[in-house]
Structure formats: structure tokens, C-alpha cells
Design a protein around this motif. Structure first.
Motif, PDB file in Angstrom:
ATOM      1  N   THR A 134      19.346  47.393  11.811  1.00  0.00           N
ATOM      2  CA  THR A 134      18.525  48.587  12.037  1.00  0.00           C
ATOM      3  C   THR A 134      18.436  49.431  10.774  1.00  0.00           C
ATOM      4  O   THR A 134      17.357  49.926  10.417  1.00  0.00           O
ATOM      5  CB  THR A 134      19.116  49.424  13.187  1.00  0.00           C
TER       6      THR A 134
ATOM      7  N   TYR B 120       6.817  55.825  19.053  1.00  0.00           N
ATOM      8  CA  TYR B 120       8.105  55.129  19.060  1.00  0.00           C
ATOM      9  C   TYR B 120       8.132  54.168  20.241  1.00  0.00           C
ATOM     10  O   TYR B 120       7.968  54.580  21.394  1.00  0.00           O
ATOM     11  CB  TYR B 120       9.222  56.166  19.165  1.00  0.00           C
ATOM     12  N   VAL B 121       8.337  52.878  19.960  1.00  0.00           N
ATOM     13  CA  VAL B 121       8.217  51.840  20.994  1.00  0.00           C
ATOM     14  C   VAL B 121       9.110  52.120  22.211  1.00  0.00           C
ATOM     15  O   VAL B 121       8.635  52.068  23.356  1.00  0.00           O
ATOM     16  CB  VAL B 121       8.522  50.450  20.400  1.00  0.00           C
ATOM     17  N   PRO B 122      10.415  52.427  22.041  1.00  0.00           N
ATOM     18  CA  PRO B 122      11.252  52.630  23.236  1.00  0.00           C
ATOM     19  C   PRO B 122      10.797  53.778  24.130  1.00  0.00           C
ATOM     20  O   PRO B 122      11.121  53.791  25.321  1.00  0.00           O
ATOM     21  CB  PRO B 122      12.646  52.911  22.644  1.00  0.00           C
ATOM     22  N   ASN B 123      10.071  54.756  23.585  1.00  0.00           N
ATOM     23  CA  ASN B 123       9.637  55.901  24.389  1.00  0.00           C
ATOM     24  C   ASN B 123       8.226  55.737  24.938  1.00  0.00           C
ATOM     25  O   ASN B 123       7.716  56.650  25.596  1.00  0.00           O
ATOM     26  CB  ASN B 123       9.713  57.188  23.564  1.00  0.00           C
ATOM     27  N   THR B 124       7.591  54.605  24.666  1.00  0.00           N
ATOM     28  CA  THR B 124       6.245  54.370  25.189  1.00  0.00           C
ATOM     29  C   THR B 124       6.291  54.287  26.706  1.00  0.00           C
ATOM     30  O   THR B 124       7.115  53.570  27.278  1.00  0.00           O
ATOM     31  CB  THR B 124       5.665  53.073  24.601  1.00  0.00           C
TER      32      THR B 124
ATOM     33  N   SER C  44      10.072  59.686  18.782  1.00  0.00           N
ATOM     34  CA  SER C  44      11.487  59.466  19.094  1.00  0.00           C
ATOM     35  C   SER C  44      12.140  60.682  19.729  1.00  0.00           C
ATOM     36  O   SER C  44      13.207  60.567  20.334  1.00  0.00           O
ATOM     37  CB  SER C  44      12.250  59.078  17.823  1.00  0.00           C
TER      38      SER C  44
ATOM     39  N   THR D 252       5.153  45.320  17.495  1.00  0.00           N
ATOM     40  CA  THR D 252       6.472  45.234  18.123  1.00  0.00           C
ATOM     41  C   THR D 252       6.319  45.317  19.635  1.00  0.00           C
ATOM     42  O   THR D 252       5.738  46.278  20.148  1.00  0.00           O
ATOM     43  CB  THR D 252       7.385  46.376  17.641  1.00  0.00           C
TER      44      THR D 252
ATOM     45  N   MET E 293       7.184  45.948  23.600  1.00  0.00           N
ATOM     46  CA  MET E 293       8.093  46.750  24.409  1.00  0.00           C
ATOM     47  C   MET E 293       9.138  45.835  25.031  1.00  0.00           C
ATOM     48  O   MET E 293       8.901  44.644  25.250  1.00  0.00           O
ATOM     49  CB  MET E 293       7.316  47.500  25.497  1.00  0.00           C
ATOM     50  N   GLN E 294      10.293  46.400  25.335  1.00  0.00           N
ATOM     51  CA  GLN E 294      11.406  45.587  25.806  1.00  0.00           C
ATOM     52  C   GLN E 294      11.109  44.943  27.152  1.00  0.00           C
ATOM     53  O   GLN E 294      11.478  43.789  27.395  1.00  0.00           O
ATOM     54  CB  GLN E 294      12.667  46.452  25.905  1.00  0.00           C
ATOM     55  N   ASN E 295      10.430  45.646  28.032  1.00  0.00           N
ATOM     56  CA  ASN E 295      10.171  45.140  29.375  1.00  0.00           C
ATOM     57  C   ASN E 295       8.683  44.874  29.573  1.00  0.00           C
ATOM     58  O   ASN E 295       7.837  45.611  29.058  1.00  0.00           O
ATOM     59  CB  ASN E 295      10.658  46.135  30.432  1.00  0.00           C
TER      60      ASN E 295
END
Length: 760
Positions: free
Chosen positions: A246, A390-394, A417, A476, A478-480
Motif C-alpha cells: 500500500t 475512493y473505491v472502498p467508499n463508493t 476517503s 480498480t 470494488m471489493q464486492n
């Protein structure tokens, strides 16, 4: 591999092999053997190292001088630690650092080491006692070897120490129990009240297994504990590698940011240089036009001037000739020229010429599209585009769609973020859809940031069933993945929100649209129970006869909304009227008591009027009758279980919380925004599956197809008091909320997520 990693690897390998550790002076970082606060090397006098909970070290002198009001701040990571009971001795000495310091001093061939036993500390040490971990001069060594308590200790000379492994520098610990002196620790008592090393005498006298003590050999516990810690170290190393990746990614992003900045500034310079060149060209063009026009005017005027000067000269010459011959000529000569003179003078007198210049001196610069207009245009020229999405907060909302119709499947809201919404247009978004047959196709991403500040993905579903959408932000993923269904069209009932007469009002509208989980058929009555396999969909409505005066029951008992209070009113005596006086909602028209599986659904839509802080929005629960109307909510009762939405004091967001007996069991943010600002619309749909036999109550997010929470050990049986479904909406001054139930024959399917949660 860095030198630090190589050292860690060699140390770890040596530990696993169980061999003696040979450490070179250069293997230990200087920062590890000196105090991070005062930068002095650790010693066993005023600079003994102490270990803080963050595993960083500090010498005892700095620990004492920096501790303030029971707080110690780590000089390395700046974490603040509480001093247990105000006792600094609670921070254990770090003997390992002292071993390493002494090891470096001896094997590093540093200047002479002073005797640690002498009072004045001035004599040079020639020996070291392993048990006492002390450097001794010759005299103190002689005394050490004569003393009864220490004469059997292991003494090494300084020459022997120069090639000795680190083990010889480690101190041997003896039991501290009075009477057990010189007894080394040989066992470990694992009993929770002990949990410490003990000697053989302790094991026999005070830690007998017959008294419940769990005694094991010290080395065995040490090896087990070391293996556990090595496992944790391995996990932390993996996390470290991930963190380093990271960090590398951040550094790459910073480098790329510098490159992007240089590229951007170059493009700005190029664009404005070209613009300046265009302006310079235009300036030259205008100057050339001005000069050409002036030359044209000047030529015309000069031609006229030449003509008029010629005429002037002709007249002056004729007058001069006539005057001269009349004055100086003879009479007869004058008369010979009279006819010629008269004809010429008559001609010159009567000859016409323009009395006005053939052109003028008017040449001016017209300030067209310049001046203030140009300044305004310049201020609007160009622009800087950037996004901090920010990808995790999308945040992605899914919609089920109708087969063979191009419709919106996703609404995508971008946040940075820190949770601030990003409404930048032109963001690199891509959506891939995996259909039930395994084919992957792209959806069309539509930029709607100028409208509602979001993006949407439009998709034409050609096959029915469950689809999975993957959202890519700047490449990138998203995780899910996000699940939606493609179904056949049929009449459904949906929740909607409208404005009317300048005031926002909630009302139910029906339309032809996708068979979403929130579908409620308008022509089906929810009064009758309905069986879906082994699951009972109980037919109940909201009981308007007992509901709180603060709510209004609509749509034949299916829908409830909070009333807005108008001015000061006299407190109602709800119990006297048979209605709830305290509870801000309604109960079902019938309870649940018999064993079996029961399923119903609830849809909620609300609009935010004011910023939600810790206000209560809605609640759905199961409760015994005597727990209802004792408080505004049933969340504090031992025989009530509920899920509610409110401003969360834990995370600062609007959260869906689960409660029982006054205990907050879970909380999940409903909105990805840090605070839902005024004007925000929220639509929710939940399913509730009660297993009365196993006493489990399962809550699912029907729209997003995921499990929210599972309550266990509910008190529900045919022998106990029944449980009543209860529903409440409140805080109308903050939110405008409509709650609609779906029960009985209206329900046509139980979500897979709820049924899967029943599995043991």
C-alpha cells in the motif's frame, strides 16, 4: 530483500531451529539499543529500558520525567498509554535490550566496561556473572565466588564473552517467593488466577494439580507460546507486506501525481502560449489593417492635394504673367496678349475643384469581444479536472429490471476517503455484468452528476435470473459484486415520494415496473395467512385502534406515517382512549405464538428535512404485550427484540441498529455519507423470518440481498406469552417517513438469504 528483513529472517530461522543465536554487532539497529526520547544508550542503572504496550522502548528516567497525569506518550509512535494504577513499575523492564547492549559492548570491542558491583563504578570489569547478569572487576569477582549464595554462579571472562553466543548474556531468573531463593523457574502454572512461571518448590507447595492448578514444564509452555507468537508474527509480517505494498502504491500515486501535475502545467502553458500567439497574430493583423487603411486614405488625400496644388500654381502663374505684362509691358504688347490672357483667366476662374478633402482622418480600434467581455471569457477559459473518489467508499444502489428492456440497474455515488460526496463529472467508471449463463457484458455508464450528483448504469437484460455487476473505478474493481435480478413484468406496488403544494408529502403509487422485492400487489388482501412451502406468511395489518396518536394508519392498515405536531397541544391520555400513550407507533392486529416459520416484509422510505444527529427514525420489533407502551421504544426490554434506524453515537452516521434489553448488538450505516444532508431520500426494504421452534429471528436486506442480523434465544412458544410485531416512526420534524408492511398472500417468495441463514 532489505537488510532489516534479512536479519528478521535469520533470527526467525534460528528460533525455529532451536539453535543458539549468534548476533553480530551490526545486526542490531542503533535505535533498538538507545532510548527514543533522550537518545542515550540503555544501561542497567539510570537508563534501564522499559516496554510500553505499543512494544516500543523508553528508559526509566524518561518514563518518569514524561509521565503526566497518569498518561505516558510513546516517543516513537506518539500513542498515549494509561499508567496502570499510576504505577510506572507496571511497565516491565526489557532485559533483552540490555543483553543486546552488553553483547554489543563486548563483541564490538568498545572501550572498557565498568564494574557494576563497585560503588563508584570506576573499576574495569574483567568478568561477567550469567545468573546475576553483572559485569565484575577482579575484586568483586573474587567476593562473588566466595559468597555462599553466588559461589555456584557461572562466571565468564571478558575474553570468553567476546566469542560467546547471545544465550550467555541472558539472565537466569530465580523464584522470588521467600525461602525459594536460588530456585530457577522450571514450571508454568496455566491457571487463570496464576498464569506465571513457578519453581519446583512452588509446584509442590502451592500449585498442586489436586487443587485445580494446571502445571506444565516451562520449556513446553515457552515453545507453545513462541509458536503462537510466531504465528502472529507471520500474520503481522503478511500485513506488513500488504502495508508496504500500500505504501508503495501511495508512493507511486504521489510520483504519478507529480507527473500528472507536470503534464497538466505543460498543457496549460501550451494552451495559453498558443492563445497568446493567436492574440499576437490578431494584434499584428489589426495593426496591418490599420496601416493599410491609413495608406489608402493618405494616397487618396495626397492625389487630391497634388491636383489642388497644380490648380493653385496654374492660377498664381496666370496672375503673375498678367500682372507683369500689364505693369512692365508696352501698351501694344499688352493688347497683343489680351485675348489669350482673358481666355486663360476666365478658364481658371470658372474651373471647378473639390473644396472638401476626398477622405478623412478617422481610424479607430473597435474593442469588440475584448475589454470586460474578454476578461470574463478569459476567466472562463480552460479548467482543472480532478476527483478524489475512493473505491472502498463508493456506494452502489441496485435495481431489479424487466427482461428485454434497457433500464437502470445501478446508481453509483462517489465519496472521498473522508466520506464527502464527490460529484465530479467525467470519472472513469466501468460496469461489467455477469448473467446467469456465465456471459459477461458491459453496462452503459451514464453521467448524471449534473442532476442528482450520481452515475447510473443502464443495462438490457436478455435472460431472467440473478445477475452480478462489478463496478470499476479508475480501473480498480470494488471489493464486492452487486446482485440484481432480471424478471418478467407484472403489476407491482411501490413506494414513492412526491411534492405537493410546496410541501413534501409521502404517498403510495402503483405502476408497471420490475418485480422488485418491494412489490406489493394492490389487488391482494394481506389478511389471510399464506403458505410458501414450510414458511407461513401471517396475514396481519397495523392495528389503528391501539396505535399512537402521533402516527397515522393508511391504506387499509398497511401503511403508517408520523404526524407533524402543530403548535402546543394538550397531552393525550392514550390509555384512557385505548391507544398507546408513550410508544410512538402501532402493533400488528395479531401476535405470533405457535411454532413454525413466519415471514413478513417492511418497506420504509424517508426524506431528510434536517441533519439527523441522534434522532430515532423508525423501529420494527417483536415484543411481549406488557413491554409495549412503557417507553417510546421497545429496545430496552428483556422480552423485546428490535431493529431501528437512528443517528448513531458510535460512528456518527445514520445506522440500522439491532437492540435487545437495552444493549446495542450491531450497527450498520444505512447511508455511505458521513451525515445524511437535508434533501436526502432513503428507500429501504427488509425481510423478517422468525423460526419460532429454534427461537431465531433473521433480518435481511431484501433489496440488496444480504443478511443483516440474526437474533437468538427469543422467548417464543405455545406455552409462553405471544410476541407481537410492533412498528414505529418518529421525529417528523427531522425526517418524513412512511412505513409499509407486506404480509399474507401478497408475499410470493422468501429470500434465499433468509433461508440460508436458517442452516445450522
Amino acid at each position: 530483500m532489505s537488510s532489516r528483513r534479512e536479519k528478521e529472517y535469520m533470527m526467525s530461522s534460528a528460533l525455529k531451529a532451536g539453535s543458539k543465536i549468534s548476533v553480530q554487532p551490526d545486526d542490531i539497529r542503533q535505535q533498538y539499543t538507545e532510548c527514543a526520547e533522550c537518545k542515550n544508550e540503555y544501561n542497567d542503572f539510570l537508563r534501564t529500558p522499559r516496554v510500553l504496550p505499543c512494544l516500543h522502548g523508553i528508559c526509566i528516567s524518561c518514563l518518569e520525567s514524561t509521565a503526566t497525569r497518569g498518561i505516558v506518550k510513546c516517543p516513537t509512535c506518539e500513542i498515549r498509554h494509561n499508567v496502570p494504577n499510576g504505577d510506572l513499575e507496571a511497565f516491565r523492564p526489557d532485559e533483552t535490550r540490555l543483553f543486546l547492549v552488553n553483547h554489543q559492548k563486548v563483541q564490538g570491542r568498545t572501550p572498557d566496561i565498568g564494574c557494576q558491583e563497585c560503588t563508584n563504578k570506576t573499576r574495569v570489569a574483567k568478568h561477567r556473572c550469567k545468573e546475576c547478569a553483572q559485569f565484575l572487576c577482579d575484586e568483586c569477582n573474587d567476593a562473588h565466588c566466595r559468597t555462599k549464595i553466588t559461589k555456584r554462579h557461572h562466571i565468564l571472562t571478558m575474553d570468553e564473552l567476546k566469542d560467546a553466543p547471545l544465550d550467555d548474556f541472558q539472565q537466569v531468573h530465580f523464584c522470588t517467593v521467600p525461602g525459594h531463593e536460588e530456585q530457577p523457574y522450571a514450571f508454568f502454572c496455566l491457571t487463570s488466577t496464576c498464569d506465571r512461571p513457578i519453581c519446583a518448590m512452588c509446584a509442590v507447595a502451592d500449585h498442586q494439580e489436586s487443587k485445580g492448578h494446571d502445571i506444565r514444564e516451562l520449556h513446553e509452555v515457552y515453545m507453545d507460546t513462541r509458536r503462537s507468537i510466531e504465528g502472529l508474527m507471520s500474520d503481522v509480517k503478511h500485513r506488513t507486506l500488504s502495508a508496504q505494498d500500500t505504501a508503495a502504491s501511495i508512493e507511486t500515486t504521489i510520483d504519478n501525481l507529480d507527473t500528472s501535475l507536470q503534464h497538466t502545467t505543460h498543457n496549460i502553458d501550451t494552451a495559453f502560449d498558443n492563445s497568446i500567439k493567436a492574440l499576437e497574430r490578431r494584434r499584428s493583423e489589426l495593426k496591418d489593417k490599420a496601416h493599410a487603411r491609413a495608406r489608402e486614405k493618405k494616397k487618396r488625400l495626397e492625389n487630391q492635394l497634388d491636383s489642388i496644388n497644380f490648380h493653385i500654381n496654374s492660377m498664381e502663374d496666370a496672375n503673375e504673367f498678367s500682372a507683369n505684362i500689364a505693369t512692365y509691358g508696352s501698351q501694344s504688347e499688352f493688347l497683343f496678349f489680351k485675348d489669350t490672357i482673358i481666355e486663360r483667366l476666365n478658364h481658371l476662374r470658372d474651373e471647378e475643384f473639390d473644396t472638401l478633402p476626398h477622405d478623412n482622418d478617422e481610424i479607430k480600434f473597435r474593442n469588440t469581444k475584448l475589454g470586460e467581455d474578454f476578461n470574463k471569457h478569459v476567466r472562463d477559459m480552460g479548467g482543472i479536472w480532478s476527483t478524489s473518489a475512493y473505491v472502498p467508499n463508493t456506494h452502489v444502489d441496485t435495481n431489479d429490471v424487466i427482461v428485454d428492456r434497457e433500464q437502470t440497474i445501478l446508481h453509483i455515488t462517489l465519496f472521498d476517503s473522508e466520506g464527502m460526496q464527490q460529484s465530479d463529472s467525467g470519472v472513469d467508471l466501468r460496469v461489467d455484468v455477469l448473467d446467469p449463463s456465465g456471459r459477461r457484458r458491459g453496462a452503459t455508464v451514464v453521467d448524471n452528476t449534473s442532476g442528482d450528483g450520481r452515475y447510473k448504469a443502464v443495462y438490457l437484460g436478455t435472460s431472467k435470473g440473478k445477475h452480478r455487476a462489478t463496478v470499476y473505478l479508475h480501473g480498480t474493481p470494488m471489493q464486492n459484486d452487486h446482485v440484481f435480478r432480471v424478471s418478467s413484468p407484472h403489476t407491482v406496488e411501490r413506494l414513492d415520494l412526491h411534492g405537493h403544494g410546496g410541501r413534501d408529502q409521502m404517498k403510495i403509487s402503483r405502476s408497471m415496473r420490475t418485480a422488485t422485492p418491494s412489490a406489493m400487489s394492490e389487488d391482494m388482501s394481506p389478511i389471510t395467512d399464506h403458505m410458501l412451502g414450510d414458511v407461513i406468511c401471517p396475514g396481519f395489518v397495523l392495528d389503528a385502534t391501539t396505535s399512537s396518536p402521533s402516527v397515522e394508519i393508511l391504506e387499509e392498515g398497511k401503511t403508517m406515517k408520523a404526524k407533524i405536531s402543530k403548535g402546543s397541544t394538550t397531552r393525550r391520555t392514550g390509555r384512557e382512549q385505548g391507544r398507546f400513550a408513550i410508544y410512538r407507533g402501532a402493533m400488528a392486529s395479531r401476535p405470533i405464538q405457535k411454532s413454525g416459520l413466519y415471514y413478513f416484509e417492511v418497506g420504509v422510505v424517508y426524506k431528510v428535512h434536517k441533519l439527523i444527529r441522534q434522532e430515532h427514525v423508525f423501529e420494527i420489533g417483536l415484543s411481549k404485550l406488557d413491554c409495549i407502551d412503557r417507553h417510546p421504544s421497545v429496545d430496552c426490554h428483556p422480552y423485546a427484540w428490535c431493529v431501528s434506524a437512528r443517528g448513531c453515537h458510535v460512528c456518527g452516521k445514520v445506522c440500522l441498529q439491532t437492540w435487545h434489553n437495552g444493549q446495542l448488538l450491531s450497527h450498520t450505516a444505512i447511508s455511505a455519507r458521513t451525515k445524511s444532508p437535508p434533501g436526502t431520500f432513503i428507500r429501504l426494504y427488509y425481510g423478517f423470518l422468525l423460526d419460532a421452534e429454534r427461537r431465531h429471528w433473521i433480518i435481511t436486506d431484501v433489496k440488496n440481498k444480504k443478511l443483516i442480523f440474526r437474533f437468538k434465544n427469543l422467548v417464543v412458544s405455545e406455552m409462553s406469552e405471544p410476541l407481537w410485531p410492533v412498528f414505529s416512526v418518529s421525529s417528523p420534524e427531522v425526517t418524513q417517513t412512511v412505513l409499509t408492511i407486506k404480509t399474507g398472500r401478497v408475499i410470493d417468495v422468501v429470500p434465499d438469504e433468509a433461508l440460508e441463514a436458517l442452516a445450522p
